[in-house]
Design a protein around this motif. Structure first.
Motif, PDB file in Angstrom:
ATOM      1  N   MET A   1       0.856  -1.234   0.066  1.00  0.00           N
ATOM      2  CA  MET A   1       0.071  -0.135  -0.011  1.00  0.00           C
ATOM      3  C   MET A   1       0.503   1.261   0.139  1.00  0.00           C
ATOM      4  O   MET A   1       1.883   1.404   0.642  1.00  0.00           O
ATOM      5  N   SER A   2       0.638   2.267  -0.444  1.00  0.00           N
ATOM      6  CA  SER A   2       1.092   3.569  -0.685  1.00  0.00           C
ATOM      7  C   SER A   2       1.040   4.227   0.551  1.00  0.00           C
ATOM      8  O   SER A   2       0.111   4.132   1.377  1.00  0.00           O
ATOM      9  N   GLU A   3       1.844   5.162   1.017  1.00  0.00           N
ATOM     10  CA  GLU A   3       2.131   5.917   1.973  1.00  0.00           C
ATOM     11  C   GLU A   3       0.725   6.746   2.315  1.00  0.00           C
ATOM     12  O   GLU A   3       0.145   6.943   3.222  1.00  0.00           O
ATOM     13  N   ALA A   4       0.175   7.280   1.168  1.00  0.00           N
ATOM     14  CA  ALA A   4      -0.917   8.049   1.354  1.00  0.00           C
ATOM     15  C   ALA A   4      -2.046   7.355   1.722  1.00  0.00           C
ATOM     16  O   ALA A   4      -3.233   7.730   2.383  1.00  0.00           O
ATOM     17  N   LEU A   5      -2.284   5.993   1.086  1.00  0.00           N
ATOM     18  CA  LEU A   5      -3.357   5.088   1.558  1.00  0.00           C
ATOM     19  C   LEU A   5      -3.362   4.409   2.845  1.00  0.00           C
ATOM     20  O   LEU A   5      -4.350   4.028   3.256  1.00  0.00           O
ATOM     21  N   ASN A   6      -2.114   4.320   3.381  1.00  0.00           N
ATOM     22  CA  ASN A   6      -1.915   3.548   4.776  1.00  0.00           C
ATOM     23  C   ASN A   6      -1.154   4.646   5.530  1.00  0.00           C
ATOM     24  O   ASN A   6      -0.008   4.474   5.691  1.00  0.00           O
ATOM     25  N   PRO A   7      -1.945   5.871   6.452  1.00  0.00           N
ATOM     26  CA  PRO A   7      -1.525   6.672   6.947  1.00  0.00           C
ATOM     27  C   PRO A   7      -0.967   6.099   8.528  1.00  0.00           C
ATOM     28  O   PRO A   7      -0.439   6.998   9.124  1.00  0.00           O
ATOM     29  N   ILE A   8      -1.165   5.157   8.984  1.00  0.00           N
ATOM     30  CA  ILE A   8      -0.668   4.480  10.071  1.00  0.00           C
ATOM     31  C   ILE A   8       0.415   3.675   9.984  1.00  0.00           C
ATOM     32  O   ILE A   8       0.835   2.720   9.406  1.00  0.00           O
ATOM     33  N   THR A   9       1.434   4.463  10.771  1.00  0.00           N
ATOM     34  CA  THR A   9       2.800   3.529  10.850  1.00  0.00           C
ATOM     35  C   THR A   9       2.757   2.438  11.812  1.00  0.00           C
ATOM     36  O   THR A   9       1.816   2.042  12.421  1.00  0.00           O
ATOM     37  N   SER A  10       3.783   1.681  11.765  1.00  0.00           N
ATOM     38  CA  SER A  10       4.095   0.581  12.770  1.00  0.00           C
ATOM     39  C   SER A  10       3.997   0.828  13.918  1.00  0.00           C
ATOM     40  O   SER A  10       3.570  -0.057  14.913  1.00  0.00           O
ATOM     41  N   ARG A  18       3.724  12.784   2.296  1.00  0.00           N
ATOM     42  CA  ARG A  18       4.333  13.904   1.774  1.00  0.00           C
ATOM     43  C   ARG A  18       3.366  15.124   1.066  1.00  0.00           C
ATOM     44  O   ARG A  18       3.442  16.476   1.641  1.00  0.00           O
ATOM     45  N   ARG A  19       2.665  14.418   0.436  1.00  0.00           N
ATOM     46  CA  ARG A  19       1.845  15.388  -0.244  1.00  0.00           C
ATOM     47  C   ARG A  19       0.583  16.159   0.480  1.00  0.00           C
ATOM     48  O   ARG A  19       0.309  17.311   0.594  1.00  0.00           O
ATOM     49  N   VAL A  20       0.281  15.165   1.631  1.00  0.00           N
ATOM     50  CA  VAL A  20      -0.871  15.857   2.513  1.00  0.00           C
ATOM     51  C   VAL A  20      -0.024  16.765   3.401  1.00  0.00           C
ATOM     52  O   VAL A  20      -0.683  17.879   3.819  1.00  0.00           O
ATOM     53  N   ARG A  21       1.303  16.682   3.890  1.00  0.00           N
ATOM     54  CA  ARG A  21       1.908  17.738   4.506  1.00  0.00           C
ATOM     55  C   ARG A  21       2.072  18.752   4.011  1.00  0.00           C
ATOM     56  O   ARG A  21       1.895  19.997   4.375  1.00  0.00           O
TER      57      ARG A  21
END
Length: 142
Positions: A1-10, A18-21
């Motif tokens: 999953m891309s970072e934009a679609l999976n905003p929860i870290t481990s 980055r785009r959202v930030r």
């Protein structure tokens, strides 16, 4: 999953992409300019349009200066990374008051303005929620 679609870290913490930030930072700057210049300034210099509006509200000049000062403080805080989430939440509260005032005192004349401003503020509050949580945790440790 891309970072934009999976905003929860481990670690379970929210980590916006980055785009959202970058979008959030741009909104912070634009909203800070709006609240600091277009909204707070007329109140703080007692421009005739602001004086007339607050006379209609019936709370006098002190309330106009208070709202102007709160808007200016919110604008400055939006530009401070640690405070931007808290500032967004506070400004949403101020916009809720403006909405009620527009609805009850001004018969809905500019009813959409506070709602339109509240939408990006809510976005900022959500994106900056981890910073806000850290700040609250720091305050409660004292």
């Amino acid at each position: 999953m891309s970072e934009a679609l999976n905003p929860i870290t481990s670690t379970g913490a929210y980590a916006p992409s980055r785009r959202v930030r970058l979008t959030a930072r741009g909104l912070e700057i634009v909203l800070a300019l709006f609240f600091g210049i277009a909204s707070a300034s007329p109140k703080l210099v007692a421009h005739s349009s602001a004086v007339e509006s607050f006379d209609t509200i019936g709370l006098g000049d002190w309330f106009m200066y208070l709202v102007g000062a709160l808007e200016l403080a919110g604008a400055v805080a939006l530009l401070v990374p640690r405070l931007s989430g808290v500032a967004a939440i506070a400004l949403v509260g101020l916009m809720a008051g403006a909405f009620v005032t527009q609805l009850t005192v001004f018969d809905g004349e500019n009813l959409l303005t506070p709602l339109i401003l509240a939408v990006p503020l809510v976005f900022l509050a959500v994106v900056r929620r981890s910073r806000t949580a850290e700040l609250v945790a720091q305050w409660t440790k004292r």
